[in-house]
Design an enzyme around this catalytic site. Structure first.
Site, PDB file in Angstrom:
ATOM      1  N   ARG A 136       0.844  -1.188   0.000  1.00 59.65           N
ATOM      2  CA  ARG A 136       0.000   0.000   0.000  1.00 59.65           C
ATOM      3  C   ARG A 136       0.882   1.242   0.000  1.00 59.65           C
ATOM      4  NH1 ARG A 136      -3.209   2.803   4.874  1.00 59.65           N
ATOM      5  NH2 ARG A 136      -4.081   4.495   3.628  1.00 59.65           N
ATOM      6  N   HIS A 165      -3.142  10.874   1.091  1.00 61.56           N
ATOM      7  CA  HIS A 165      -2.562  10.615   2.404  1.00 61.56           C
ATOM      8  C   HIS A 165      -1.935  11.915   2.918  1.00 61.56           C
ATOM      9  CE1 HIS A 165      -1.008   7.175   5.088  1.00 61.56           C
ATOM     10  NE2 HIS A 165      -0.765   8.311   5.722  1.00 61.56           N
ATOM     11  N   GLU A 168      -7.453   8.111   6.753  1.00 64.03           N
ATOM     12  CA  GLU A 168      -7.756   8.699   8.062  1.00 64.03           C
ATOM     13  C   GLU A 168      -8.375  10.091   7.967  1.00 64.03           C
ATOM     14  OE1 GLU A 168      -4.514   8.497  10.801  1.00 64.03           O
ATOM     15  OE2 GLU A 168      -4.278   6.332  10.586  1.00 64.03           O
ATOM     16  N   ASN A 197      -7.532   1.373   9.939  1.00 63.47           N
ATOM     17  CA  ASN A 197      -6.228   1.625  10.568  1.00 63.47           C
ATOM     18  C   ASN A 197      -6.415   1.521  12.071  1.00 63.47           C
ATOM     19  OD1 ASN A 197      -5.463   2.287   7.977  1.00 63.47           O
ATOM     20  ND2 ASN A 197      -4.899   4.396   8.422  1.00 63.47           N
ATOM     21  N   TYR A 201      -4.141   1.141  15.899  1.00 61.23           N
ATOM     22  CA  TYR A 201      -2.876   1.084  16.621  1.00 61.23           C
ATOM     23  C   TYR A 201      -3.050   0.886  18.120  1.00 61.23           C
ATOM     24  CZ  TYR A 201      -0.603   2.970  12.422  1.00 61.23           C
ATOM     25  OH  TYR A 201      -0.135   3.153  11.151  1.00 61.23           O
ATOM     26  N   GLU A 258      -3.633  -0.438   8.187  1.00 64.01           N
ATOM     27  CA  GLU A 258      -2.436  -0.062   8.949  1.00 64.01           C
ATOM     28  C   GLU A 258      -2.502  -0.673  10.336  1.00 64.01           C
ATOM     29  OE1 GLU A 258      -1.479   4.097   9.289  1.00 64.01           O
ATOM     30  OE2 GLU A 258      -1.952   4.503   7.182  1.00 64.01           O
TER      31      GLU A 258
END
Length: 492
Positions: free
Chosen positions: A83, A128, A173, A312, A314, A392
């Site tokens: 990606r 992005h 995002e 995404n 985290y 992600e």
């Protein structure tokens, strides 16, 4: 060392393993050929104090010149997909589609063709975060005309590359684009969370939908590709039973406003959040809600504008209801926490993390692998049996070591939760994308935080790449399609 995983943990046939990067973070070549200026070029050059170490992405990993080295790394890892993002001002130097850079076109053609020649599927992100500065000067994401500008840009990209690219991410995002961009944390560095961020939210969503409809109408029957948006979502759970309602509202504010209009069966803003914001705006003396409404046509444009769910993820947080005292006194210690803290504060919430959760180099990155499984299950409950591509997931350290045991364990433990989601919760997770392939310019952290499976020596003119233990571990998982038996070999 032996893995804490026991038994055989095999990923289903067709599961997609990949890694990700973004244009501004790795390319460098900020002013080569006819490339236009981006909002990140403007920010780092005009306000160097905004970056923790005063650095820029002017050279970064120099992937503009060293893209073949990156492709060789990807080949060696035997990844299924890579990606990467296209720099809008590199391809359209003026921001508009009246001029296409032949140099930009050549560069991205080289990457796409190089990936395909190595048996790797390109996953291309249209946006992005590196908006052309010219468009920012015209209002950027707060100008409703940007919906058309983005659709024109998307059509140009599809016309050039859709014959070879089957998987697309429209916008990475949107919550970071709007909330962080309008708390002054990320480019364009404007502080207007009350109104600017919410205008941005509406327009970035409509821009996504416009691009999706362009592809659906003009390219789908020729190339049969798939598109979605990639939302950043934390798992949020209530601290006590009294915090359940606050937690639900926090979820809707921090990421539900970017997912509900697209993935829900009803469309539009999350109803409870829309009601809350209307009432709060009235109390604040505004003549109308700060939450800009959708028309019925806009609701229909957005609803169903996806082919998969891009996620995404985290980190996670515990939510408690804020008191008057904590609302007044709470000041986040880390700039990258400001957008979530401000967002949570908007709806009367406080975000916390237990002391025993491991912390990455990035202070916001609290490690709680089970949060990913909870989040995946929640997505299925809210939006049905949708196919989910994890676009992600990754861990930061200071970058000083190749034997990066913490990062290795992060990917292992989060992948284990993905497996449990698939096998025990019957969630349709179709792939996992590690962030990041390389150490890179990590936005406001500059080069002080490193997420790379491969280290990059930024002091070297050649930007020398070197595999970390996590890269060897991940490559082993990709080859065997299982977690078992790889942790020990990777750390030798």
């Amino acid at each position: 060392m032996t893995s804490k995983c026991s038994g055989i943990h095999r990923f289903p046939p067709g599961f997609w393993f990949g890694a990700a990067t973004s244009s501004y973070q790795i390319e460098g070549g900020w002013n080569v050929s006819d490339k236009g200026e981006s909002i990140w070029d403007r920010l780092v050059h005009s306000r160097p104090e905004a970056i923790l170490d005063g650095s820029t992405g002017d050279v970064a990993c120099d992937s503009y010149h060293r893209w073949q080295e990156d492709l060789q790394i990807i080949k060696e890892m035997e990844l299924d997909h890579y990606r990467f993002s296209i720099s809008w001002p590199r391809l359209l130097p003026l921001g508009f589609s009246n001029k296409i850079s032949q140099d930009g076109r050549r560069y991205y053609n080289s990457i796409i063709d190089g990936l395909l020649a190595r048996g790797v599927a390109p996953v291309v992100t249209l946006y992005h975060w590196d908006l052309p500065q010219r468009l920012q000067d015209l209002g950027g994401w707060t100008n409703p005309l940007i919906v058309d500008w983005f659709a024109d840009y998307a059509r140009t990209v599809f016309s050039l590359f859709a014959d070879r690219v089957r998987t697309w991410v429209t916008i990475n995002e949107p919550g970071s684009v709007c909330d962080m961009g309008y708390t002054g944390v990320l480019a364009p560095g404007i502080r207007d969370m009350d109104v600017g961020a919410l205008l941005c939210t509406k327009h970035v969503l409509l821009a996504h939908a416009a691009a999706y409809r362009v592809y659906q109408k003009e390219f789908k029957t020729k190339y049969y590709g798939e598109l979605s948006i990639a939302n950043h979502e934390m798992w949020l759970e209530p601290k006590t039973d009294q915090d359940v309602e606050t937690t639900s509202l926090a979820r809707e504010y921090l990421y539900g406003r970017y997912s509900h209009p697209i993935y829900s069966s009803t469309g539009g803003w999350p109803p409870a959040l829309e009601k809350y914001m209307a009432e709060k705006s009235k109390r604040e003396g505004y003549p109308r809600s700060r939450f800009p409404p959708f028309t019925q046509d806009e609701i229909q444009l957005l609803k169903g504008s996806f082919d998969y769910y891009g996620l995404n993820h985290y980190t996670s947080r515990i939510v408690r209801t804020a008191t008057t005292e904590t609302r007044l006194s709470h000041k986040p210690r880390d700039k990258l926490l400001e957008f979530t803290s401000r967002g949570a504060k908007e709806i009367g919430a406080m975000l916390e993390a237990p002391a025993h959760w491991k912390i990455g180099q990035s202070p916001w990155l609290k490690v709680y692998p089970e949060g990913l499984r909870h989040l995946l299950k929640q997505i299925k409950q809210e939006y049905g049996d949708v196919r989910i591509l994890i676009t992600e997931n990754g861990y930061s350290d200071d970058g000083h070591q190749l034997l990066d045991q913490d990062r290795l364990e992060y990917h292992r433990d989060y992948l284990e939760q993905v497996l449990k989601s698939i096998t025990e919760d019957s969630v349709r997770v179709i792939g996992y994308t590690a962030w990041s392939l390389l150490d890179n310019f990590e936005w406001m952290d500059g080069y002080t935080s490193r997420f790379g499976l491969y280290s990059v020596d930024f002091a070297s003119a050649h930007r020398r790449r070197a595999a970390r233990a996590s890269a060897r571990f991940y490559a082993g998982v990709v080859r065997a399609r299982t977690l078992s038996g790889h942790t020990h070999n990777a750390t030798r």
